[in-house]
Design a protein around this motif. Structure first.
Motif, PDB file in Angstrom:
ATOM      1  N   GLY A  91      66.296  77.552  46.463  1.00  0.00           N
ATOM      2  CA  GLY A  91      66.571  78.777  46.584  1.00  0.00           C
ATOM      3  C   GLY A  91      65.339  79.540  46.407  1.00  0.00           C
ATOM      4  N   ARG A  92      65.264  80.420  47.303  1.00  0.00           N
ATOM      5  CA  ARG A  92      64.240  82.010  46.846  1.00  0.00           C
ATOM      6  C   ARG A  92      64.649  82.653  45.929  1.00  0.00           C
ATOM      7  NH1 ARG A  92      59.442  81.879  50.353  1.00  0.00           N
ATOM      8  NH2 ARG A  92      59.859  84.122  49.871  1.00  0.00           N
ATOM      9  N   ARG A  93      63.443  82.690  44.735  1.00  0.00           N
ATOM     10  CA  ARG A  93      64.607  83.719  44.373  1.00  0.00           C
ATOM     11  C   ARG A  93      64.760  84.610  43.817  1.00  0.00           C
ATOM     12  NH1 ARG A  93      60.801  82.190  40.717  1.00  0.00           N
ATOM     13  NH2 ARG A  93      61.604  81.540  38.841  1.00  0.00           N
ATOM     14  N   GLY A  94      63.998  85.721  44.848  1.00  0.00           N
ATOM     15  CA  GLY A  94      64.809  87.050  45.435  1.00  0.00           C
ATOM     16  C   GLY A  94      65.617  87.070  45.735  1.00  0.00           C
ATOM     17  N   LEU A  95      66.006  85.892  47.177  1.00  0.00           N
ATOM     18  CA  LEU A  95      66.912  85.797  47.508  1.00  0.00           C
ATOM     19  C   LEU A  95      68.198  85.066  46.660  1.00  0.00           C
ATOM     20  CD1 LEU A  95      68.838  85.321  50.828  1.00  0.00           C
ATOM     21  CD2 LEU A  95      67.490  83.016  51.076  1.00  0.00           C
ATOM     22  N   ALA A  96      67.933  84.421  45.892  1.00  0.00           N
ATOM     23  CA  ALA A  96      69.336  83.918  44.994  1.00  0.00           C
ATOM     24  C   ALA A  96      69.509  85.143  44.003  1.00  0.00           C
ATOM     25  CB  ALA A  96      68.506  82.831  44.337  1.00  0.00           C
ATOM     26  N   LEU A  97      68.993  86.275  43.650  1.00  0.00           N
ATOM     27  CA  LEU A  97      69.309  87.454  42.777  1.00  0.00           C
ATOM     28  C   LEU A  97      69.965  88.499  44.102  1.00  0.00           C
ATOM     29  CD1 LEU A  97      65.944  88.062  41.155  1.00  0.00           C
ATOM     30  CD2 LEU A  97      68.094  87.565  40.208  1.00  0.00           C
TER      31      LEU A  97
END
Length: 292
Positions: A91-97
């Motif tokens: 998963g992409r870091r920003g989306l996961a956050l």
């Protein structure tokens, strides 16, 4: 700011005071590309667009965005574990956050900029390692970009003591700071200087050596050195040796009484007497300044 292409490869070994000069040079040249810094197995990447810091990343596990949010108490331990699991699965870091960490988009963008400033500011004090600049490289697609002036990061680091002033000032007995020529590009305008920095700038006349400026200054040697380093880093003051120092010595030649006495000393007093008085006064003033 006019765009000036970088000439030749920009890579080599990091020396004390070099990282601040790299960032400031790229801002002055409106450089676009990726600056990679390597030290002790850790890589930090900084992408710049027309001289502004646009994106930053680090390979250290304790410098990821989610770790900084967790350390600041914004992410709970449970949320942090969920975010890490989502990233591990691709998963992409920003989306996961946002999704697993329940971080608001505004908070995500705010902390992306905070992290970029932290990574750049901390790297300014690096005294060893390797650097490499790849012209034209841009951040990964979809990255959250920021707009940070490298000069602001350098100035903040000097003011807060995070960057050793001496490594930028490159002190030596013959160093003669001089005002930058009119029209020279400055990274910090006069109205953005703090009052004591403006004061030290008035002591720079192109004749006095650093030691003499420190003796004359009312704010003590340590703060005077910091202010000089900031003024040099900002391009408001140039640091010269050799010919300038020789010219100063010539103006202070003992053969001519009018020349041998510096212009700022009252008539009828010796240089030694005046400097002794100034040194005593400065020591007392520095003690009061430090106490306040």
């Amino acid at each position: 700011m006019r765009t000036t292409p970088l000439s030749g490869p920009l890579s080599g070994s990091i020396e004390p005071g070099q990282v601040p000069r790299l960032f400031l040079s790229l801002q002055l040249r409106a450089g676009t590309g990726r600056l990679r810094l390597l030290r002790d197995g850790v890589a930090r990447d900084f992408c710049l667009r027309r001289g502004l810091l646009a994106w930053a990343d680090s390979s250290a596990a304790t410098e990821t965005l989610e770790w900084l949010l967790f350390s600041a108490g914004i992410l709970s331990e449970e949320r942090y574990a969920e975010v890490r699991a989502a990233i591990a699965q691709g998963g992409r870091r920003g989306l996961a956050l946002v999704e697993a960490g329940r971080i608001a988009p505004a908070t995500l963008c705010e902390w992306t900029e905070r992290r970029a400033r932290y990574l750049a500011g901390d790297a300014l004090a690096w005294r060893s390692g390797q650097y490499d600049f790849t012209e034209g490289a841009t951040p990964p697609p979809g990255s959250i970009e920021v707009r940070v002036r490298p000069a602001d990061v350098v100035v903040s680091a000097i003011r807060e003591g995070g960057t050793p002033a001496g490594s930028i000032l490159q002190e030596d007995p013959d160093l003669v700071p001089e005002p930058a020529p009119a029209g020279s590009p400055c990274l910090v305008e006069a109205d953005r200087l703090l009052p004591h920095e403006s004061y030290v700038e008035t002591l720079v006349d192109g004749r006095r050596k650093v030691a003499e400026i420190c003796e004359l200054s009312e704010i003590g040697r340590t703060e005077t050195i910091k202010a000089l380093a900031l003024l040099i880093a900002a391009g408001r003051v140039n640091a010269a040796t050799g010919a300038c120092a020789a010219a100063v010595e010539a103006r202070e030649a003992p053969g001519d009484p009018a020349i041998s006495r510096p212009a700022d000393l009252p008539a009828g007093e010796t240089t030694a007497e005046i400097r002794a008085t100034v040194r005593i006064y400065n020591d007392l003033y520095a003690s009061v300044y430090a106490h306040l």
